[in-house]
Enzyme design. Sequence first.
Site, short mmCIF file in Angstrom:
data_model
loop_
_atom_site.label_atom_id
_atom_site.label_comp_id
_atom_site.label_asym_id
_atom_site.label_seq_id
_atom_site.Cartn_x
_atom_site.Cartn_y
_atom_site.Cartn_z
CG ASP A 106 -1.88 1.05 1.33
OD1 ASP A 106 -1.87 1.93 0.45
OD2 ASP A 106 -2.69 1.02 2.28
CG ASP A 130 -9.49 2.85 1.38
OD1 ASP A 130 -8.65 2.71 0.46
OD2 ASP A 130 -9.20 2.81 2.58
C1 GLA Z 1 -5.43 1.96 2.93
C2 GLA Z 1 -5.92 0.89 1.95
C3 GLA Z 1 -6.97 0.04 2.66
C4 GLA Z 1 -6.36 -0.60 3.89
C5 GLA Z 1 -5.79 0.46 4.81
C6 GLA Z 1 -4.97 -0.14 5.95
O1 GLA Z 1 -6.46 2.84 3.27
O2 GLA Z 1 -6.46 1.48 0.82
O3 GLA Z 1 -7.46 -0.95 1.77
O4 GLA Z 1 -5.35 -1.49 3.48
O5 GLA Z 1 -4.91 1.35 4.11
O6 GLA Z 1 -4.35 0.81 6.75
#
Ligand code: GLA
Length: 409
Positions: A163, A225
Amino acid sequence: MTSHQTVRLSAALLAVLSSWTLLAASASTNVPAEDVVPANGLAHTPPMGWNSWNHFAGRITASDVREMADAMVATGMRDAGYVYVNIDDTWEGERSKTGEIQTNEKFGDMSALAAYVHARGLKLGIYSSPGAKTCAGFAGSHGHEEQDARTYAAWGVDFLKYDYCGATVLYPVTRENQEALFRRMGHALRKTGRPIVYSLSQSGEFDIWKWGPQTGANMWRTTPDISDNWASMSKRGFRQLDLTAWSGPGHWNDPDMLEIGNGGMTADEYRTQMSLWSILPAPLLAGNDLRAMDAATKEILLNHEVIAVDQDPAGTPARRLETRGEVEVLVRDMSDGSIVVGFFNRSEQPAKVDLDWRRLGDRFARGAAARDLWRHTAVAPGSAFTGSVPRHGVVLLRVTSAASPGKSG
Ligand code: GLA
């Protein structure tokens, strides 16, 4: 103001200024370029499994993961194709003196957890970031990429979600820097010699679908997200139709995880998510509590006929046949010559739909045999389909030409 106070204030100001300068100094350095990472040959069809984030977020523990693995077997999820059990952010502990990443107290022995998952015919996934910190503020892989990849391989990890989030404070946020950091981990995973599906997470910046394959990744998020509501899910899902040219076997666009079973949408809306992700096709990573699924959730996640659409070996993308008002008619060619047709009703009212089979091509001129993939029934014979689609719902058909049912004819 006393002279004491003035001194304290100037010291505080100085501290703030110097931390800004430090940040600016590191953030102005670019990441050295990295070679293209060759494809790893994994994920011929979109990966299927479960991920901890949507339901548990930072509360996930090793014992929850064990229970999810058990539930995947008991509910039939594993046998339906969901094999990855993916731990998202918040498993990470401190590094050892020699720099090895360790788990925190919620996770303990990761090798033992991997063995538990593997013993059930499942695979284990974890999460990290090219930043010094992850998105949730835990230890990231920056400066430890090869060491971490070796650790994951030694633990028996089969999937890494990587990420970008935590790296935004380290370097100027440019495509070049993102690509270099993602390639760096791509090389590191490859060097381990272990087959590890590589999944990139950012918000679809810099058209990541155009350069994702060069990082060695098997999938990449194309959107911010997802949340467990209709607006969030439908916006992300339908957006993918403009990006299908960059998605296919081994390298998939990822509109984020499933929310099916999390309670924020109606069964029709969840059927839409399952159908849309499958017709695109996209990875199917359930994001609910598998220990507590009601009948509707099971019926949706375990719909074998819809899963077969997602997992069709050709991986041919869906296309828009037409948009009629707020009804999207999507079609996708299957490897056996059949065509999947989805009528997606994005409106607030039920909608009547119809389709003359000839719209699907000349070979349908003599009619079609069609199966309704949610009702699990044959559609009445005729030269056209007529039906109605609930608000925010879907009708999904698999259509074979009457001339030679089941064949490419
Ligand atoms: C980001 C990602 C999510 C999740 C969070 C975890 O927001 O897009 O899918 O993995 O981090 O902290």
